[in-house]
Design a protein around this motif. Sequence first.
Motif, mmCIF file in Angstrom:
data_model
loop_
_atom_site.group_PDB
_atom_site.id
_atom_site.type_symbol
_atom_site.label_atom_id
_atom_site.label_comp_id
_atom_site.label_asym_id
_atom_site.label_seq_id
_atom_site.Cartn_x
_atom_site.Cartn_y
_atom_site.Cartn_z
ATOM 1 N N GLU A 127 0.837 -1.209 0.000
ATOM 2 C CA GLU A 127 0.000 0.000 0.000
ATOM 3 C C GLU A 127 0.871 1.258 0.000
ATOM 4 O O GLU A 127 0.455 2.315 -0.467
ATOM 5 C CB GLU A 127 -0.929 -0.011 1.212
ATOM 6 C CG GLU A 127 -2.009 1.057 1.215
ATOM 7 C CD GLU A 127 -3.109 0.845 0.189
ATOM 8 O OE1 GLU A 127 -3.752 -0.207 0.229
ATOM 9 O OE2 GLU A 127 -3.327 1.745 -0.649
ATOM 10 N N TRP B 45 -2.656 5.883 7.062
ATOM 11 C CA TRP B 45 -3.634 4.938 7.588
ATOM 12 C C TRP B 45 -3.971 3.813 6.603
ATOM 13 O O TRP B 45 -4.207 2.676 6.982
ATOM 14 C CB TRP B 45 -4.930 5.674 7.999
ATOM 15 C CG TRP B 45 -6.035 4.714 8.269
ATOM 16 C CD1 TRP B 45 -7.102 4.444 7.488
ATOM 17 C CD2 TRP B 45 -6.136 3.837 9.394
ATOM 18 N NE1 TRP B 45 -7.866 3.463 8.055
ATOM 19 C CE2 TRP B 45 -7.298 3.072 9.220
ATOM 20 C CE3 TRP B 45 -5.344 3.623 10.527
ATOM 21 C CZ2 TRP B 45 -7.708 2.106 10.138
ATOM 22 C CZ3 TRP B 45 -5.744 2.667 11.440
ATOM 23 C CH2 TRP B 45 -6.911 1.924 11.243
ATOM 24 N N ARG B 46 -3.982 4.128 5.321
ATOM 25 C CA ARG B 46 -4.426 3.123 4.346
ATOM 26 C C ARG B 46 -3.584 1.857 4.413
ATOM 27 O O ARG B 46 -4.036 0.790 4.006
ATOM 28 C CB ARG B 46 -4.445 3.695 2.928
ATOM 29 C CG ARG B 46 -3.124 4.208 2.434
ATOM 30 C CD ARG B 46 -3.270 4.793 1.031
ATOM 31 N NE ARG B 46 -2.106 5.576 0.692
ATOM 32 C CZ ARG B 46 -1.596 5.685 -0.526
ATOM 33 N NH1 ARG B 46 -2.172 5.062 -1.532
ATOM 34 N NH2 ARG B 46 -0.540 6.413 -0.754
ATOM 35 N N ALA B 47 -2.334 1.969 4.921
ATOM 36 C CA ALA B 47 -1.506 0.766 5.071
ATOM 37 C C ALA B 47 -2.054 -0.114 6.197
ATOM 38 O O ALA B 47 -2.084 -1.336 6.090
ATOM 39 C CB ALA B 47 -0.062 1.148 5.355
ATOM 40 N N ALA C 144 -5.137 -0.068 7.303
ATOM 41 C CA ALA C 144 -6.546 -0.414 7.057
ATOM 42 C C ALA C 144 -6.721 -1.875 6.629
ATOM 43 O O ALA C 144 -7.806 -2.429 6.748
ATOM 44 C CB ALA C 144 -7.139 0.518 6.002
ATOM 45 N N HIS C 145 -5.657 -2.497 6.133
ATOM 46 C CA HIS C 145 -5.744 -3.884 5.672
ATOM 47 C C HIS C 145 -5.768 -4.900 6.813
ATOM 48 O O HIS C 145 -6.116 -6.055 6.596
ATOM 49 C CB HIS C 145 -4.548 -4.211 4.767
ATOM 50 C CG HIS C 145 -4.576 -3.470 3.469
ATOM 51 N ND1 HIS C 145 -5.309 -3.912 2.397
ATOM 52 C CD2 HIS C 145 -3.998 -2.319 3.088
ATOM 53 C CE1 HIS C 145 -5.157 -3.058 1.395
ATOM 54 N NE2 HIS C 145 -4.374 -2.081 1.792
ATOM 55 N N ASP D 118 -10.721 -1.457 11.677
ATOM 56 C CA ASP D 118 -11.852 -0.516 11.772
ATOM 57 C C ASP D 118 -12.166 -0.118 13.208
ATOM 58 O O ASP D 118 -12.614 0.992 13.460
ATOM 59 C CB ASP D 118 -13.114 -1.142 11.165
ATOM 60 C CG ASP D 118 -13.105 -1.019 9.664
ATOM 61 O OD1 ASP D 118 -12.201 -0.328 9.158
ATOM 62 O OD2 ASP D 118 -13.974 -1.625 9.021
ATOM 63 N N MET E 224 -11.405 2.490 3.324
ATOM 64 C CA MET E 224 -10.056 1.901 3.471
ATOM 65 C C MET E 224 -8.928 2.940 3.529
ATOM 66 O O MET E 224 -7.821 2.680 3.053
ATOM 67 C CB MET E 224 -9.788 0.926 2.303
ATOM 68 C CG MET E 224 -10.642 -0.312 2.309
ATOM 69 S SD MET E 224 -10.263 -1.434 3.686
ATOM 70 C CE MET E 224 -8.717 -2.131 3.129
ATOM 71 N N GLY E 225 -9.212 4.098 4.054
ATOM 72 C CA GLY E 225 -8.147 5.095 4.204
ATOM 73 C C GLY E 225 -7.614 5.645 2.896
ATOM 74 O O GLY E 225 -6.528 6.224 2.855
ATOM 75 N N GLN E 226 -8.367 5.491 1.811
ATOM 76 C CA GLN E 226 -7.870 5.974 0.509
ATOM 77 C C GLN E 226 -7.953 7.499 0.440
ATOM 78 O O GLN E 226 -8.756 8.130 1.120
ATOM 79 C CB GLN E 226 -8.675 5.339 -0.626
ATOM 80 C CG GLN E 226 -8.464 3.833 -0.731
ATOM 81 C CD GLN E 226 -7.015 3.469 -1.055
ATOM 82 O OE1 GLN E 226 -6.416 3.981 -1.990
ATOM 83 N NE2 GLN E 226 -6.431 2.594 -0.244
ATOM 84 N N HIS F 159 -12.913 5.179 8.047
ATOM 85 C CA HIS F 159 -11.804 6.139 8.092
ATOM 86 C C HIS F 159 -11.337 6.474 6.682
ATOM 87 O O HIS F 159 -11.252 5.600 5.827
ATOM 88 C CB HIS F 159 -10.630 5.552 8.873
ATOM 89 C CG HIS F 159 -11.009 5.003 10.212
ATOM 90 N ND1 HIS F 159 -11.756 5.713 11.125
ATOM 91 C CD2 HIS F 159 -10.750 3.801 10.795
ATOM 92 C CE1 HIS F 159 -11.933 4.967 12.215
ATOM 93 N NE2 HIS F 159 -11.342 3.804 12.035
#
Lengths: 300, 227
Positions: free
Chosen positions: A28, A271-273, A275-276, A281, B36-38, B56
Amino acid sequence: MCGIVGLYLKNPRLQPQLGAMFKPMLIEMTARGPDSAGVAVYRNPVKDNEVKFSLAHDDKAFNWRHVEGALEEALNCEAAIHQTGTHCILVTDGKEEDVVKWLKANAPGVRVVGSGHTVEIFKETGLPEKVYDRFNLGSATGTHIIGHTRMATESAVTTAGSHPFATGADLCLVHNGSLSNHNRLRENLKREGMEFQTENDSEVAAAYMTWKLRGGATLKQALEDGLKDLDGFYTFLVGTADGFAVVRDPIACKHAVMAETDDWVAMATEWRAIAHLPGADTARIWEPEPATIYTWGGNA
Amino acid sequence: MHELDLKAIGVTGINQKLYNIPKDSNERHWVIRNPMGQHAIACGVDGPLMIDIMGHVGFYCGGMNKEAEITIHGHAGVGVAENMMSGVVWVKGNASESAGATANGGLLVIEGDASSRCGISMKGVDIVVGGSVGHMSAFMAQRGNLVVCGDAGEALGDSIYEARLYVRGRAVNLGSDCIEKEMRQEHLEDLARLLDRARMKHRPEAFRRYGSARKLYNFNVDHADAY
């Protein structure tokens, strides 16, 4: 611009999945660092009287078997080598200093990437996903792992210039940002006997930490001193034998976010890293404060 | 109500869908799942839509917003509602750095805390933060209101122009050219209106007001030696 990621497992049952959980986190961060990638994974601790080295050689066909045999004979020790691509993990009961000295004299193309009891460091140029797969990290079992995706701004795109940088036994550092006083600091550290492989600013930060730790500082003290002596902007993630530490410069303009659940603690540039991860959540999420040292799992 | 799944169509798919809705459409309420934080989710929306983002988000969510009411049911990454022109961006959780940066208008509500540089270079937006803000908030803020129901970090309002800052808790310290100012009736009324819009139940009298000393507006010849 670079991406840094770290994952520490609180729940030991997840250890067989460490590499698989970490893979999407690192990938990511590709947009932040497509040049090179590196990972330090903490796994398979060796015996107390043994040392584990992470070694690298630019030539994939380099004869590691020869190194193994010659080292055993020269130092009258046991040595076992496991090669993965351009890297190799060497476990030996020889004395660490003697091994390093011997390698320098007898295997000049070999770089010592890291050493300790548990850490294994793998890093190379190329897209993070490719680098990760090249070292079979997706199936890695372990307690914790840190990684870096690099977009070089300060120095050349080379394997030696990619992160993590070792800073001592089982310690290594990844860096997002750039240091402005690294040339002066490098000269000062050279006078203190530190050696450098690259022109990279992050290597200077790592050498600075190594020098501080050799002088008897704890990791926390070394990081606190770093806040005074390292000029520039940075978020550092430091892998330790039993966890990791995070610190940001006092202005804190390089992003960083942390999250924790009952099962894991994670740190990433974005954060997107994180989020997986399963349970992300509902994790407790926060941003590390400027000039504040956070540690997990260890006595820093 | 219509649902969009970011995992299925990606950020570009979501944003393109939102841009293509005609201004007079009755299809006004959109729910975005799996953010997904995108980054850049619901960025550049130009119409009176109601958008709920269920989770988020990453950087720049709701950036350049015009007219839409965007609710983030989670935390927001860097630069939420950056350069917003009008409408509302409402964050149920916390916001990262530079929330509402350079925003020209509209209302940004952050129910939790905002990180450093909240309202940096704001140009007319109203920002209400339920919790605290980090260091260098309202740096070079030009116009609009920043309301902080908690505390403000170091160097609040550094090099501020004409924005108004209201802080209920403690400001660690004030930045260059930022001073505390008298809270007059007009300010109490403005603040009451902003708190009401943000559904924050605090008394305006509990806040202190900060703004520009206007000492940096012109070159001071007595400081010539410093250059």
